[in-house]
Write an enzyme that holds these catalytic residues in place. Structure first.
Site, short mmCIF file in Angstrom:
data_model
loop_
_atom_site.label_atom_id
_atom_site.label_comp_id
_atom_site.label_asym_id
_atom_site.label_seq_id
_atom_site.Cartn_x
_atom_site.Cartn_y
_atom_site.Cartn_z
NE ARG A 167 -3.73 1.99 2.73
CZ ARG A 167 -3.75 2.54 3.94
NH1 ARG A 167 -3.07 2.00 4.94
NH2 ARG A 167 -4.48 3.62 4.17
CD1 TRP B 246 -11.38 -7.52 -0.77
CD2 TRP B 246 -9.71 -6.99 0.61
NE1 TRP B 246 -11.39 -6.16 -0.62
CE2 TRP B 246 -10.37 -5.80 0.22
CE3 TRP B 246 -8.61 -6.89 1.47
CZ2 TRP B 246 -9.98 -4.53 0.67
CZ3 TRP B 246 -8.22 -5.63 1.91
CH2 TRP B 246 -8.89 -4.47 1.51
CG HIS C 284 -7.93 -5.29 -2.50
ND1 HIS C 284 -8.97 -4.61 -3.08
CD2 HIS C 284 -7.17 -4.38 -1.86
CE1 HIS C 284 -8.84 -3.32 -2.79
NE2 HIS C 284 -7.76 -3.16 -2.05
CG HIS D 32 -1.96 4.73 -0.91
ND1 HIS D 32 -2.94 5.19 -0.04
CD2 HIS D 32 -2.49 3.60 -1.45
CE1 HIS D 32 -3.99 4.38 -0.06
NE2 HIS D 32 -3.73 3.40 -0.91
CG ASP E 107 -13.16 -5.39 -3.51
OD1 ASP E 107 -12.10 -5.08 -4.08
OD2 ASP E 107 -13.33 -5.29 -2.29
#
Length: 387
Positions: free
Chosen positions: A125, A290, A258, A129, A319
């Site tokens: 992440r 997930w 994910h 980002h 999703d």
């Protein structure tokens, strides 16, 4: 008698010639001296400039601004001591933003960090980002956003989409302190790609040499990253990812990341506080994942989203839309059936994302020479799945 004046004239000529030669020599020496002084001054100026621009934490220490960078003191002192030992090493033309040998060593330290803390998801992440603020419609660097380490500054860390990423910075800061020859921008992307690979994912065709922004005033405005529950998920995903220059296939492939990680309601506002798959870790317990094995990179994300049989597995609006939108569905169905195809497309999309908006030094980037084959992935121990 008539010859004597001529002899004297010849002597005078010789003396004048000798004097002129001496004067020319003196002028040459003086010119060389001035040139040397000028060169030394230029080297000193270059050293000063190098320190100012190369420092990954170059903001005014006297400024009362509350926008500070995480743990700036050690790095500043390291840079200063390097300059004080002599200008020659600093003023010499740099061949790259990051040192290849230090990049390799940093990667080994990241691997050890992953083994001990199970921080794969948050490092993925972090890289995403930082790169995901890129706007293809803006040419100027760093105003265009992208992988330039602006995320290390508090003003950007406070963006809602970056909640909790300060923990990722705290994890990798000791590695940055250890390897001052690696830029933050490279370290973020190195950590992200290594986390994917160490979780059993594909080898990412990465390159390095990203240049860091120098201060918080160069951070992008808030709102460039995707949201989890927008009113029109497909439209929102396309608005965000098309702005970066990515297409539908890349949107779906990247969504497949994910397959690792969890959503924590205290950070994103989505997910359960804990489930039977997350209550015992590995790593810090809690959140909603997930997938069942949420530290293993595979194509189970697409399978689970398609089936939606387990209420303890998270399905966000962004999703679910992968199997609802006609264009997205083509790729989502393909990846649910074919993990090899998913890995291939994911690796290409991840590499492309990691380069967005970056300024490379050298311009062609640095590719690390990988000789040894990676260790066979072994999934961490998870909760039993029983209530």
């Amino acid at each position: 008698m008539a010859a004597r004046p001529a002899s004297l004239t010849q002597q005078q000529i010789r003396l004048q010639s000798k004097s002129q030669s001496s004067m020319a020599s003196s002028l040459s020496t003086a010119a060389s001296s001035r040139l040397l002084c000028s060169t030394t001054a230029a080297a000193a100026a270059a050293a000063k400039l190098s320190f100012s621009s190369a420092s990954s934490l170059s903001f005014s220490l006297s400024s009362p601004s509350s926008l500070k960078c995480l743990r700036f003191s050690p790095l500043i002192s390291q840079r200063r001591s390097s300059v004080n030992r002599g200008y020659s090493t600093v003023a010499t033309t740099k061949c790259a933003a990051s040192d290849p040998d230090q990049l390799k060593s940093a990667r080994e330290d990241i691997r050890e960090l992953l083994k001990s803390t199970f921080c794969h998801p948050i490092l993925v992440r972090l890289g995403w980002h930082d790169a995901g603020t890129y706007d293809k419609n803006i040419e100027e660097w760093p105003r265009r956003g992208g992988a330039n380490a602006s995320l290390r500054f508090e003003v950007e860390l406070k963006h809602a989409a970056n909640a909790g990423l300060v923990n990722a910075l705290k994890l990798i800061q000791p590695i940055k302190d250890k390897y001052s020859g690696v830029t933050y921008a490279d370290l973020f992307q190195l950590a992200s790609a290594t986390a994917i690979e160490e979780a059993g994912g594909p080898k990412i065709p990465m390159k390095y040499g990203r240049v860091d922004v120098s201060g918080p005033e160069q951070c992008p405005e808030e709102g460039r990253l995707p949201a989890a529950g927008p009113p029109s998920p497909a439209e929102h995903l396309r608005n965000v990812f098309y702005r970066m220059g990515l297409n539908d296939k890349e949107i779906v492939a990247l969504s497949g990341a994910h397959t690792v990680g969890r959503s924590r309601p205290e950070r994103s506002g989505w997910g359960k506080p804990e489930t039977k798959y997350t209550k015992d870790g590995p790593g810090a317990p809690g959140g909603q994942s997930w997938t069942v094995q949420w530290l293993k990179f595979d194509n189970s994300y697409f399978k689970d989203i398609k089936e939606r049989r387990d209420e303890d597995l998270l399905v966000l609006p962004t999703d679910a839309v992968l199997f609802e939108d006609p264009s997205f569905k083509v790729y989502a169905e393909k990846y649910a059936e074919d993990q090899e195809a998913f890995f291939k497309d994911y690796a290409e999309a991840h590499a492309k994302l990691s380069n967005l908006g970056a300024k490379f030094d050298p311009p062609e980037g640095i590719v690390l020479d990988d000789g040894a084959a990676p260790e066979k992935f072994v999934a961490a121990k998870y909760s039993s799945g029983k209530d």
